[in-house]
Design a protein around this motif. Structure first.
Motif, PDB file in Angstrom:
ATOM      1  N   ALA A 198      -5.473   2.071   9.933  1.00 50.78           N
ATOM      2  CA  ALA A 198      -6.845   2.158  10.435  1.00 50.78           C
ATOM      3  C   ALA A 198      -7.812   1.499   9.455  1.00 50.78           C
ATOM      4  O   ALA A 198      -8.713   0.741   9.857  1.00 50.78           O
ATOM      5  CB  ALA A 198      -7.236   3.623  10.661  1.00 50.78           C
ATOM      6  N   ALA A 199      -7.628   1.768   8.161  1.00 46.63           N
ATOM      7  CA  ALA A 199      -8.519   1.180   7.150  1.00 46.63           C
ATOM      8  C   ALA A 199      -8.388  -0.348   7.148  1.00 46.63           C
ATOM      9  O   ALA A 199      -9.384  -1.079   7.115  1.00 46.63           O
ATOM     10  CB  ALA A 199      -8.190   1.745   5.766  1.00 46.63           C
ATOM     11  N   ARG A 200      -7.155  -0.824   7.230  1.00 47.81           N
ATOM     12  CA  ARG A 200      -6.915  -2.270   7.183  1.00 47.81           C
ATOM     13  C   ARG A 200      -7.501  -2.960   8.415  1.00 47.81           C
ATOM     14  O   ARG A 200      -8.152  -4.013   8.299  1.00 47.81           O
ATOM     15  CB  ARG A 200      -5.413  -2.530   7.090  1.00 47.81           C
ATOM     16  CG  ARG A 200      -5.013  -3.989   7.113  1.00 47.81           C
ATOM     17  CD  ARG A 200      -5.297  -4.692   5.796  1.00 47.81           C
ATOM     18  NE  ARG A 200      -4.244  -4.413   4.844  1.00 47.81           N
ATOM     19  CZ  ARG A 200      -3.104  -5.121   4.758  1.00 47.81           C
ATOM     20  NH1 ARG A 200      -2.895  -6.147   5.559  1.00 47.81           N
ATOM     21  NH2 ARG A 200      -2.199  -4.796   3.878  1.00 47.81           N
TER      22      ARG A 200
ATOM     23  N   ALA B  97      -4.416   8.302   2.201  1.00 48.33           N
ATOM     24  CA  ALA B  97      -3.061   8.346   2.761  1.00 48.33           C
ATOM     25  C   ALA B  97      -2.228   9.394   2.023  1.00 48.33           C
ATOM     26  O   ALA B  97      -1.490  10.173   2.648  1.00 48.33           O
ATOM     27  CB  ALA B  97      -2.410   6.963   2.660  1.00 48.33           C
TER      28      ALA B  97
ATOM     29  N   GLU C  59       0.835  -1.202   0.000  1.00 47.70           N
ATOM     30  CA  GLU C  59       0.000   0.000   0.000  1.00 47.70           C
ATOM     31  C   GLU C  59       0.874   1.258   0.000  1.00 47.70           C
ATOM     32  O   GLU C  59       0.561   2.234  -0.677  1.00 47.70           O
ATOM     33  CB  GLU C  59      -0.919   0.035   1.234  1.00 47.70           C
ATOM     34  CG  GLU C  59      -2.070  -0.961   1.197  1.00 47.70           C
ATOM     35  CD  GLU C  59      -1.674  -2.345   1.690  1.00 47.70           C
ATOM     36  OE1 GLU C  59      -0.448  -2.589   1.879  1.00 47.70           O
ATOM     37  OE2 GLU C  59      -2.566  -3.173   1.891  1.00 47.70           O
TER      38      GLU C  59
ATOM     39  N   TYR D 297     -11.155  -2.730   5.538  1.00 49.46           N
ATOM     40  CA  TYR D 297     -11.301  -2.106   4.218  1.00 49.46           C
ATOM     41  C   TYR D 297     -10.289  -2.692   3.255  1.00 49.46           C
ATOM     42  O   TYR D 297      -9.144  -2.942   3.623  1.00 49.46           O
ATOM     43  CB  TYR D 297     -11.097  -0.589   4.343  1.00 49.46           C
ATOM     44  CG  TYR D 297     -11.327   0.157   3.047  1.00 49.46           C
ATOM     45  CD1 TYR D 297     -12.600   0.247   2.494  1.00 49.46           C
ATOM     46  CD2 TYR D 297     -10.270   0.776   2.376  1.00 49.46           C
ATOM     47  CE1 TYR D 297     -12.821   0.935   1.312  1.00 49.46           C
ATOM     48  CE2 TYR D 297     -10.472   1.472   1.196  1.00 49.46           C
ATOM     49  CZ  TYR D 297     -11.754   1.544   0.664  1.00 49.46           C
ATOM     50  OH  TYR D 297     -11.959   2.240  -0.508  1.00 49.46           O
TER      51      TYR D 297
ATOM     52  N   THR E 220      -3.453   6.151   8.403  1.00 50.36           N
ATOM     53  CA  THR E 220      -4.671   5.975   7.599  1.00 50.36           C
ATOM     54  C   THR E 220      -4.766   4.557   7.052  1.00 50.36           C
ATOM     55  O   THR E 220      -5.816   3.896   7.145  1.00 50.36           O
ATOM     56  CB  THR E 220      -4.674   6.979   6.424  1.00 50.36           C
ATOM     57  OG1 THR E 220      -4.675   8.303   6.955  1.00 50.36           O
ATOM     58  CG2 THR E 220      -5.901   6.794   5.542  1.00 50.36           C
ATOM     59  N   LEU E 221      -3.670   4.077   6.479  1.00 50.67           N
ATOM     60  CA  LEU E 221      -3.681   2.727   5.894  1.00 50.67           C
ATOM     61  C   LEU E 221      -3.951   1.679   6.970  1.00 50.67           C
ATOM     62  O   LEU E 221      -4.727   0.739   6.755  1.00 50.67           O
ATOM     63  CB  LEU E 221      -2.331   2.437   5.221  1.00 50.67           C
ATOM     64  CG  LEU E 221      -1.983   3.284   3.993  1.00 50.67           C
ATOM     65  CD1 LEU E 221      -0.562   2.948   3.522  1.00 50.67           C
ATOM     66  CD2 LEU E 221      -2.980   3.051   2.852  1.00 50.67           C
TER      67      LEU E 221
ATOM     68  N   GLY F 124      -9.790   6.457   8.038  1.00 46.91           N
ATOM     69  CA  GLY F 124      -9.590   5.028   7.790  1.00 46.91           C
ATOM     70  C   GLY F 124     -10.807   4.221   8.227  1.00 46.91           C
ATOM     71  O   GLY F 124     -11.251   3.304   7.528  1.00 46.91           O
TER      72      GLY F 124
ATOM     73  N   ASP G 190      -8.172   3.968   0.418  1.00 45.11           N
ATOM     74  CA  ASP G 190      -7.245   4.188   1.529  1.00 45.11           C
ATOM     75  C   ASP G 190      -5.946   4.809   1.013  1.00 45.11           C
ATOM     76  O   ASP G 190      -5.341   5.666   1.678  1.00 45.11           O
ATOM     77  CB  ASP G 190      -6.965   2.873   2.280  1.00 45.11           C
ATOM     78  CG  ASP G 190      -6.550   1.740   1.346  1.00 45.11           C
ATOM     79  OD1 ASP G 190      -6.811   1.839   0.114  1.00 45.11           O
ATOM     80  OD2 ASP G 190      -5.977   0.755   1.832  1.00 45.11           O
TER      81      ASP G 190
ATOM     82  N   THR H 250      -6.506   8.862  11.170  1.00 44.20           N
ATOM     83  CA  THR H 250      -7.032   7.583  11.663  1.00 44.20           C
ATOM     84  C   THR H 250      -8.547   7.506  11.467  1.00 44.20           C
ATOM     85  O   THR H 250      -9.074   6.468  11.054  1.00 44.20           O
ATOM     86  CB  THR H 250      -6.684   7.379  13.154  1.00 44.20           C
ATOM     87  OG1 THR H 250      -6.947   8.594  13.870  1.00 44.20           O
ATOM     88  CG2 THR H 250      -5.222   7.015  13.330  1.00 44.20           C
TER      89      THR H 250
END
Lengths: 332, 332
Positions: A64-66, A79, A21, A70, A61-62, A191, A75, A188
């Motif tokens: 939190a999304a993961r 990010a 990512e 997500y 961000t990545l 995400g 994402d 965060t």
């Protein structure tokens, strides 16, 4: 912040777990900082973006999304957005502070000029908004435009609070929420939002980012008066720039008449002499404000860790929790 | 631009016809430029917003929306948005150009300082994005974030093109599309979009704003070398700042060897002496570039008027058409 004291630091583990990512984020950043018409833009941007920052915000961000399940693709857009907003604020901060060094390299305003830093910063803000519009999420747009307003407001507040001995802890927290925590918490929060998570999880991610950003900034301000950092950051920059950070605000609040006169001369009136920094350090020690500031930072780091409770169990949740500890490790 | 040469000017008629909406726009601007925490923000903003500008851009948005049958409420938000973006760019421009006067009053960077102008500009950009997010229209968000990027890109391009005798007409048009036309065309386009109009009408509104903005800026650049303006704008500012505008670009293209040496000394190397502005004016006259630039401005004004053809018939459509003529009236 310098984060290279241990072999495997939490942000390095995050970076490794999210390497695919992050590669996509870096490719998107490179693509979007291009300008067909104005080559000055990618020149200035590359100087900052490729300066080897730790990319903490896009990692937040990545991650939190993961954690929220997500699977992409936005994402990556978000990010890149938070990194662009961060880079734009760095460009403008260096103009505002008249800085000539950042991360041990000459700043863009020194290598080019102030106009380039102002205008390329504006370009990156606009690019950040274009990127988030592509996500199609109005809620995300609201969160990030609110964060951008809070950041600018915090910076203006810092400007007007500087040199003012009446600055309270309340004002200090507004300033650091603006200059640091607002982008952490937005990073965060979005995400969780993009993953379509329940409100309590989204709120938890916001609270984590907020507390992490506050801890991060208090540590930074503490290390400006020494702390236990061995990474060679110059001690006393904030004193010389007459900024009122937590250790000083608390020392001013506890000052007797002659100490008050010292702060008035050095911070309010800016008539600093040889030996004043050492005297300032003695006053901070006398009133125990380095120690109490350290305790406040540790408290916020603990709050960050605790905030993660409602967030789904996931190996990356543990890395985020460890990141909270790591942020205060330099002063522990 | 100074628009006060006639008794009832088109923008005054627009302003009268849209007085209720403009009052709402002004109220929204005042509400949103407030800052609970940082009073410096409304101080700086009020200095500019209340300086008696003609509010051309918000009038364009309100008029376009009204002509297209839109009945509110988001035309007011979008009109305030374009005015905030405009105000933010003025604050940053004055830092970039090191200006100390705007509309006959001291600039914000002179009254306060450069940091305040940079950071309050950032705040207004963020507030503009918040306002447009409230409209809930992703298409509008896309148009205005693209415009913001084009504006910043044009400003950077202007920075790097200044002092460069190789600057082409193509580059000049990119610069003025960025610095002026992009916000005009976005202002009119979003009026049609928010009204839900057919694509050909939206495109027509864009084309009108684009051509109007280009005509407007060419006139401004022409008047910097005299023209027929009697409003007391200082002649020669662009020459002294070594900006390559259309009359000079065309004179450089037609220059013989000794004329080329003159431009090289005065613009490229900036070694200006007494009498140089007069010599520059003689060269512009010799090659007829004031006259040809005037013809180009009239052509763009005619294009603006013609672009309105697909737009629904409405008294305000005629005011917009008259505005195109009015913009070039000072050089007619």
């Amino acid at each position: 912040m310098s984060l290279d004291a241990r072999a495997t630091k939490p942000h390095e583990r995050l970076s490794e777990a999210l390497s695919a990512e992050m590669e996509a984020v870096n490719a998107l950043i490179r693509a979007r900082m291009a300008s067909e018409h104005a080559p000055r833009i990618p020149e200035v941007t590359a100087h900052l973006v490729e300066a080897g920052g730790k990319r903490i915000r896009p990692l937040l961000t990545l991650a939190a999304a993961r954690i929220c399940g997500y699977e992409g693709p936005y994402d990556v857009h978000l990010a890149a957005t938070v990194e662009f907003i961060h880079t734009a604020t760095l460009l403008h901060d260096d103009v505002v502070d008249e800085s000539d060094q950042r991360r041990g390299r000459p700043t863009a305003n020194l290598l080019w000029d102030n106009p380039s830093s102002v205008l390329v910063g504006d370009y990156l803000f606009a690019r950040a908004f274009q990127l988030m519009v592509e996500t199609g999420s109005l809620r995300v747009l609201g969160i990030l435009s609110n964060a951008a307003a809070t950041i600018a407001e915090g910076e203006v507040l810092q400007l007007t609070a500087a040199r003012n001995l009446a600055t309270t802890e309340e004002t200090y927290f507004k300033v650091i929420r603006g200059k640091t925590a607002a982008l952490f918490s937005a990073a965060t929060e979005v995400g969780g939002v993009i993953a379509g998570r329940e409100e309590n999880v989204v709120q938890a991610l916001f609270d984590y980012g907020d507390a992490l950003g506050i801890a991060f900034q208090i540590v930074d301000d503490l290390l400006d008066y020494g702390g236990t950092d061995a990474t060679g950051k110059d001690v006393g920059d904030d004193f010389r720039e007459r900024k009122l950070t937590l250790p000083v605000i608390r020392a001013v609040a506890a000052a007797d008449e002659s100490e008050r006169a010292f702060w008035d001369r050095t911070i309010a009136r800016g008539r600093q002499e040889e030996g004043d920094l050492e005297e300032a350090l003695r006053l901070l020690a006398r009133h125990g404000t380095m120690e109490s500031t350290r305790a406040t930072a540790l408290d916020w780091a603990a709050r960050a860790r605790a905030a993660l409770k409602p967030v789904p169990a996931h190996p990356m949740r543990e890395m985020l929790a460890d990141l909270a500890d790591f942020v205060v490790e330099r002063i522990s």
